[in-house]
Scaffold this active site. Structure first.
Site, mmCIF file in Angstrom:
data_model
loop_
_atom_site.group_PDB
_atom_site.id
_atom_site.type_symbol
_atom_site.label_atom_id
_atom_site.label_comp_id
_atom_site.label_asym_id
_atom_site.label_seq_id
_atom_site.Cartn_x
_atom_site.Cartn_y
_atom_site.Cartn_z
ATOM 1 N N SER A 81 1.150 -1.102 0.046
ATOM 2 C CA SER A 81 0.078 -0.157 0.270
ATOM 3 C C SER A 81 0.732 1.479 -0.214
ATOM 4 O O SER A 81 0.604 2.217 -0.870
ATOM 5 C CB SER A 81 -1.046 -0.040 1.354
ATOM 6 O OG SER A 81 -1.464 -0.800 1.276
ATOM 7 N N HIS A 110 -6.160 -4.129 -6.680
ATOM 8 C CA HIS A 110 -6.338 -3.865 -5.199
ATOM 9 C C HIS A 110 -6.552 -2.567 -4.908
ATOM 10 O O HIS A 110 -6.737 -1.632 -5.586
ATOM 11 C CB HIS A 110 -4.879 -4.196 -4.544
ATOM 12 C CG HIS A 110 -4.770 -4.497 -3.484
ATOM 13 N ND1 HIS A 110 -5.229 -3.489 -2.319
ATOM 14 C CD2 HIS A 110 -5.360 -5.807 -2.879
ATOM 15 C CE1 HIS A 110 -5.078 -4.772 -1.036
ATOM 16 N NE2 HIS A 110 -5.142 -5.755 -1.719
ATOM 17 N N THR A 167 -4.932 -10.122 -6.932
ATOM 18 C CA THR A 167 -5.158 -10.498 -5.166
ATOM 19 C C THR A 167 -6.298 -12.039 -5.688
ATOM 20 O O THR A 167 -6.025 -13.263 -5.043
ATOM 21 C CB THR A 167 -5.205 -9.456 -4.572
ATOM 22 O OG1 THR A 167 -4.184 -8.542 -4.351
ATOM 23 C CG2 THR A 167 -5.451 -10.686 -2.881
ATOM 24 N N TYR A 253 16.838 21.977 9.963
ATOM 25 C CA TYR A 253 17.589 21.226 11.025
ATOM 26 C C TYR A 253 18.257 20.058 10.477
ATOM 27 O O TYR A 253 18.791 19.389 10.966
ATOM 28 C CB TYR A 253 17.034 20.816 12.146
ATOM 29 C CG TYR A 253 15.535 20.825 11.308
ATOM 30 C CD1 TYR A 253 14.789 21.670 11.192
ATOM 31 C CD2 TYR A 253 14.920 19.331 10.961
ATOM 32 C CE1 TYR A 253 13.661 21.736 10.677
ATOM 33 C CE2 TYR A 253 14.042 19.401 9.977
ATOM 34 C CZ TYR A 253 13.158 20.208 9.728
ATOM 35 O OH TYR A 253 11.509 20.742 9.362
HETATM 36 C C1 LIG Z 1 -1.851 -7.618 -5.464
HETATM 37 C C2 LIG Z 1 -1.926 -6.419 -3.733
HETATM 38 N N1 LIG Z 1 -1.264 -5.076 -3.941
HETATM 39 C C3 LIG Z 1 -1.454 -4.559 -3.159
HETATM 40 C C4 LIG Z 1 -1.342 -5.791 -1.850
HETATM 41 C C5 LIG Z 1 -1.605 -4.620 -0.274
HETATM 42 O O1 LIG Z 1 0.179 -3.958 0.604
HETATM 43 P P1 LIG Z 1 -0.115 -4.497 1.993
HETATM 44 O O2 LIG Z 1 -1.367 -4.757 2.379
HETATM 45 O O3 LIG Z 1 0.922 -4.738 2.078
HETATM 46 O O4 LIG Z 1 -0.206 -2.745 2.076
HETATM 47 C C6 LIG Z 1 -1.774 -6.175 -0.934
HETATM 48 C C7 LIG Z 1 -2.441 -7.445 -0.198
HETATM 49 O O5 LIG Z 1 -2.771 -8.568 -0.528
HETATM 50 C C8 LIG Z 1 -2.004 -7.412 -2.509
HETATM 51 O O6 LIG Z 1 -1.832 -8.725 -2.804
#
Ligand SMILES: Cc1ncc(COP(=O)(O)O)c(C=O)c1O
Length: 415
Positions: A81, A110, A167, A253
Site C-alpha cells: 500500500s 487491489h 489478489t 535542521y
Molecule cells: C496485489 C496486491 N497489491 C497491494 C496489496 C497491499 O499490500 P500491503 O498489504 O502490503 O499494504 C496487496 C496485499 O495483499 C496485494 O495482494
C-alpha cells in the site's frame, strides 16, 4: 504468549491458504530483532551509512531480477500500500500536478490503489475503473478507450495501474500491450506486483510477467512471496530521479545530512523520514539459504496450485472458476441437477467455507468473481505440501456433498 498471541491468525501455517499467506524465514526474523535492537535510523546516510549501503545492494538485486536498467532504484516501504502511494506521488509530480488528475485501473486492481489515489487527491470521478475481460485481465483496447473518454471529460490521467498477479485470481494483465498504450499516451504505468512480483525468479513467472520491466514503477512485497516477516514492501521506479524529484524537501535542521549524490538519503525517496532497516531481513535470509532455495520454493507453490486446479477439475462436484495462476485458484462446489441458482450456490459454498475453517482443516477465504461466490486458495508458503493442498480440496468436496444433502432437505441423521 498465553492471552494475546494465540488470538491471531497463524498466517505462516502450511494450511493457511486464505488471503495472502506470509511464511517468514528464521534469518529474516532474527534480522528484524537485530534491526530493532540496534534501533537503526534508516532515513539518512549520516544516520546509517552501512545499513543504507545494504539497502542499495538489496534494491539492486530486485532491480536485476525485474530486468530494470541501471537508472532504476527504489526503497523499502512498510508494504504494498505504501509503495503504491509513493508511486502515485511520483506519477503526479511527473505529470506536472494537473488540475483534475485521474487514474485508470482494471476492476481487479487491489483496493490499496484506490486508497492511494484518494490520498494523493484524486476525486472519486477521477478514479476510472475499467471492466476486465473474461480472464480477469485488463484489455489494452478498453484501457485506451477509457483514457480517451477520461480526457474528453476534462480529466488528466496521471497513471495507469496494471497487475502482475491480482489478489483475486492471480491474473496477469497483458503487460507489453498495456506498456505500448502507456508509451503512446505518455502516461505513467504502475505495475502492482505486490504479491506476484517475486515469481520472476522462476521460469514460469518470468514468462508470465514478461514486460514488467517496461513499467515506470513497480510495487513488490517481500513479506508475501519472498518469505519475510512483516513489514517488507518495496517500490522500484525505472528512473530513481523521479522519486527524488517527488520527495526531496529541504529543512535547516537536516542540513548536516546532505552528503551528496553518492550518499543516498532514503528519506528523499519516499514519505517516511524515520524508517526501520527492512533490507537486512531480505539480505540475511538470502545469504543464509541462497537464491536457488527461494526460486525452488516459489516454483513449488506455483506447481501446488496447478495441481490443486487439476484435482478440482477431476473431482466430482467441484467447478473451477478461475484457472490456477501464480499460486491462486478459485472454485466452488456445484451439485449436479437443476435448481441451484447463484444465490443457493453462494449459500452452500459459504457454509462449506465456514465448516472447513471450524473443523480446523485449513484456513481458506472466499471472493466474488463476476458476481459468483468463489472459494479461493492461495498457496504461497514454502512449508505447504502436496498433502496440505490435496487434503483441503478433497475435504471441501466431501463437505459439499454433506451440506448439499442438508440444504436440499434430504438429510437424515444416522440412527
Ligand atoms: C496485489 C496486491 N497489491 C497491494 C496489496 C497491499 O499490500 P500491503 O498489504 O502490503 O499494504 C496487496 C496485499 O495483499 C496485494 O495482494
Amino acid at each position: 504468549m498465553r492471552d494475546v498471541l494465540p488470538v491471531a491468525a497463524r498466517v505462516d501455517h502450511p494450511r493457511f491458504l486464505a488471503f495472502v499467506p506470509s511464511a517468514p524465514t528464521w534469518p529474516g526474523v532474527i534480522a528484524d530483532y537485530l534491526a530493532a535492537g540496534f534501533n537503526i535510523f534508516q532515513g539518512t546516510w549520516l544516520g546509517s551509512g552501512g545499513p543504507s549501503q545494504l539497502e542499495l545492494v538489496v534494491i539492486d538485486w530486485f532491480r536485476q531480477w525485474i530486468g530494470y536498467p541501471e537508472t532504476a532504484g527504489g526503497l523499502f516501504t512498510s508494504g504494498g500500500s505504501a509503495a503504491i502511494l509513493d508511486a502515485l506521488v511520483a506519477a503526479r509530480e511527473a505529470a506536472g500536478w494537473p488540475e483534475r488528475p485521474a487514474v485508470i485501473l482494471g476492476d481487479q486492481t487491489h483496493s490499496a490503489f484506490r486508497r492511494a489515489a484518494r490520498i494523493v487527491g484524486i476525486r472519486p470521478d477521477g478514479i476510472v475503473v475499467v471492466p476486465t475481460d473474461t480472464s480477469f485481465r485488463l484489455d489494452p483496447g478498453a484501457l485506451a478507450a477509457a483514457l480517451t473518454t477520461a480526457r474528453e471529460c476534462g480529466l488528466s490521467p496521471i497513471a495507469v495501474c496494471a497487475n502482475a498477479g491480482t489478489t483475486n485470481t492471480g491474473a496477469v494483465d497483458p503487460l507489453p500491450a498495456i506498456a505500448d498504450v502507456c508509451v503512446q499516451e505518455k502516461i505513467w504505468l504502475h505495475v502492482d506486483a505486490a504479491y506476484g512480483g517475486f515469481a520472476v525468479l522462476t521460469p514460469e513467472g518470468r514468462r508470465l510477467l514478461a514486460g514488467i520491466e517496461r513499467a515506470d514503477s513497480i510495487s513488490l512485497d517481500a513479506h508475501k512471496w519472498l518469505f519475510q516477516p512483516f513489514e517488507a514492501g518495496c517500490l522500484l521506479v525505472r528512473d530513481v530521479a523521479t522519486l527524488v524529484r517527488a520527495f526531496a524537501v529541504d529543512a535547516d535542521y537536516l542540513q548536516d545530512t546532505k552528503l551528496g549524490m553518492e550518499h543516498v538519503n532514503f528519506a528523499d525517496r519516499g514519505y517516511q523520514l524515520t524508517r526501520s532497516f527492512r533490507a537486512l531481513k531480505v539480505w540475511m535470509s538470502i545469504q543464509t539459504f541462497g537464491l536457488a532455495r527461494f526460486r525452488a520454493a516459489i516454483a513449488q507453490a506455483i506447481e501446488l496450485a496447478a495441481l490443486a486446479g487439476r484435482l478440482i477439475e477431476e473431482t466430482e462436484g467441484l467447478e473451477l472458476l478461475s484457472p490456477p495462476s501464480l499460486g491462486i485458484v478459485c472454485f466452488r462446489f456445484r451439485p449436479p441437477g437443476a435448481g441451484w441458482t447463484e444465490e443457493r450456490l453462494g449459500t452452500l459454498n459459504e457454509a462449506i467455507q465456514v465448516r472447513v475453517i471450524a473443523s480446523g482443516t485449513a484456513m481458506i477465504s472466499s471472493t466474488r468473481l463476476h458476481g459468483r461466490y468463489a472459494l479461493r486458495l492461495c498457496v504461497l508458503s514454502h512449508q505447504t505440501t502436496l498433502e496440505d493442498v490435496r487434503g483441503t480440496v478433497l475435504r471441501i468436496a466431501a463437505l459439499g456433498r454433506e451440506l448439499e444433502l442438508e440444504l436440499s432437505g434430504n438429510f437424515h441423521c444416522p440412527e
